[in-house]
Design a protein around this motif. Structure first.
Motif, PDB file in Angstrom:
ATOM      1  N   GLN A 258     -29.422  24.174   1.095  1.00 47.93           N
ATOM      2  CA  GLN A 258     -28.387  23.248   0.623  1.00 47.93           C
ATOM      3  C   GLN A 258     -28.539  21.871   1.273  1.00 47.93           C
ATOM      4  OE1 GLN A 258     -24.685  25.267   1.374  1.00 47.93           O
ATOM      5  NE2 GLN A 258     -24.811  26.475  -0.510  1.00 47.93           N
TER       6      GLN A 258
ATOM      7  N   GLN B  26     -31.421  20.145  -0.412  1.00 41.63           N
ATOM      8  CA  GLN B  26     -31.039  19.703  -1.760  1.00 41.63           C
ATOM      9  C   GLN B  26     -30.182  18.445  -1.696  1.00 41.63           C
ATOM     10  OE1 GLN B  26     -29.247  23.287  -3.338  1.00 41.63           O
ATOM     11  NE2 GLN B  26     -31.100  23.812  -4.483  1.00 41.63           N
ATOM     12  N   LYS B  27     -29.294  18.362  -0.720  1.00 44.34           N
ATOM     13  CA  LYS B  27     -28.472  17.157  -0.570  1.00 44.34           C
ATOM     14  C   LYS B  27     -29.338  15.942  -0.239  1.00 44.34           C
ATOM     15  CE  LYS B  27     -24.195  19.416   0.866  1.00 44.34           C
ATOM     16  NZ  LYS B  27     -23.242  19.642   1.972  1.00 44.34           N
ATOM     17  N   ARG B  28     -30.312  16.144   0.664  1.00 42.48           N
ATOM     18  CA  ARG B  28     -31.210  15.039   1.021  1.00 42.48           C
ATOM     19  C   ARG B  28     -32.027  14.591  -0.185  1.00 42.48           C
ATOM     20  NH1 ARG B  28     -33.546  17.408   6.700  1.00 42.48           N
ATOM     21  NH2 ARG B  28     -31.610  17.236   7.866  1.00 42.48           N
TER      22      ARG B  28
ATOM     23  N   ALA C 244     -31.158  14.847  -3.280  1.00 45.55           N
ATOM     24  CA  ALA C 244     -30.268  14.154  -4.213  1.00 45.55           C
ATOM     25  C   ALA C 244     -30.068  12.706  -3.772  1.00 45.55           C
ATOM     26  CB  ALA C 244     -28.931  14.889  -4.300  1.00 45.55           C
TER      27      ALA C 244
ATOM     28  N   ASN D 184     -33.255  10.829  -4.447  1.00 42.87           N
ATOM     29  CA  ASN D 184     -33.383  10.607  -5.886  1.00 42.87           C
ATOM     30  C   ASN D 184     -32.503   9.443  -6.343  1.00 42.87           C
ATOM     31  OD1 ASN D 184     -34.249  11.041  -8.505  1.00 42.87           O
ATOM     32  ND2 ASN D 184     -32.749  12.652  -8.893  1.00 42.87           N
ATOM     33  N   LYS D 185     -31.293   9.379  -5.808  1.00 42.17           N
ATOM     34  CA  LYS D 185     -30.403   8.258  -6.164  1.00 42.17           C
ATOM     35  C   LYS D 185     -30.990   6.928  -5.705  1.00 42.17           C
ATOM     36  CE  LYS D 185     -25.996  10.695  -6.249  1.00 42.17           C
ATOM     37  NZ  LYS D 185     -24.673  10.853  -5.606  1.00 42.17           N
TER      38      LYS D 185
END
Length: 164
Positions: free
Chosen positions: A121, A124-126, A128, A131-132
């Protein structure tokens, strides 16, 4: 309206009769298995007439001897029963130890899965966030152009040093 209640009544009667027959079958099978187990443990049940025929014609000493023989047979049967119970106890203890081991292994596996899930998790946050950032500022293209520019400068500097 009357037709549906008659149908419902018949349906309930059928269900009740099915349940009664199932209960009767279960009771019969239970009783049969109880008698079979009893005979396995205690041997065939003897009738009073058989007992009387064994005692007939014996004097007091003979009856005492017969009783001792019967007690000896019962003791042997009890010893066999004791061996069976002890064997069953040892099997039960081994199964219990195996279950404890499996429970500990499952708990350890659960802990490892939880740790892996939390790390996944975080990653995945990193991703995201990355990606932004990549979409918002075109930083990938800027990074690529900067790299190409630095390589070109290094090549030019090398050529100047080589030919001067």
């Amino acid at each position: 309206m009357l037709c549906s209640t008659d149908k419902e009544l018949n349906k309930r009667r059928d269900t009740l009769s099915n349940l009664k027959s199932r209960a009767k079958q279960m009771a019969e099978s239970f009783n049969m298995s109880t008698f079979a187990n009893r005979e396995d443990l205690l041997g065939q049940s003897k009738k009073a007439a058989d007992d009387m025929s064994r005692v007939a014609g014996l004097d007091n000493q003979g009856i005492v001897g017969l009783q001792r023989q019967i007690m000896k047979e019962q003791d042997e049967g009890l010893e066999k029963l004791e061996q069976t119970v002890l064997s069953t106890k040892h099997i039960a203890l081994a199964v219990n130890e195996e279950l404890d081991l499996h429970a500990r292994l499952i708990d350890d596996l659960d802990d490892h899965v939880d740790g892996t899930n939390s790390r996944l998790q975080r990653v995945q946050k990193r991703l995201a966030v990355l990606n932004k950032r990549a979409k918002g500022g075109c930083s990938c293209m800027s990074l690529l152009l900067s790299t190409v520019g630095i390589v070109m400068l290094v090549v030019i500097v090398w050529l100047l040093i080589k030919y001067l």
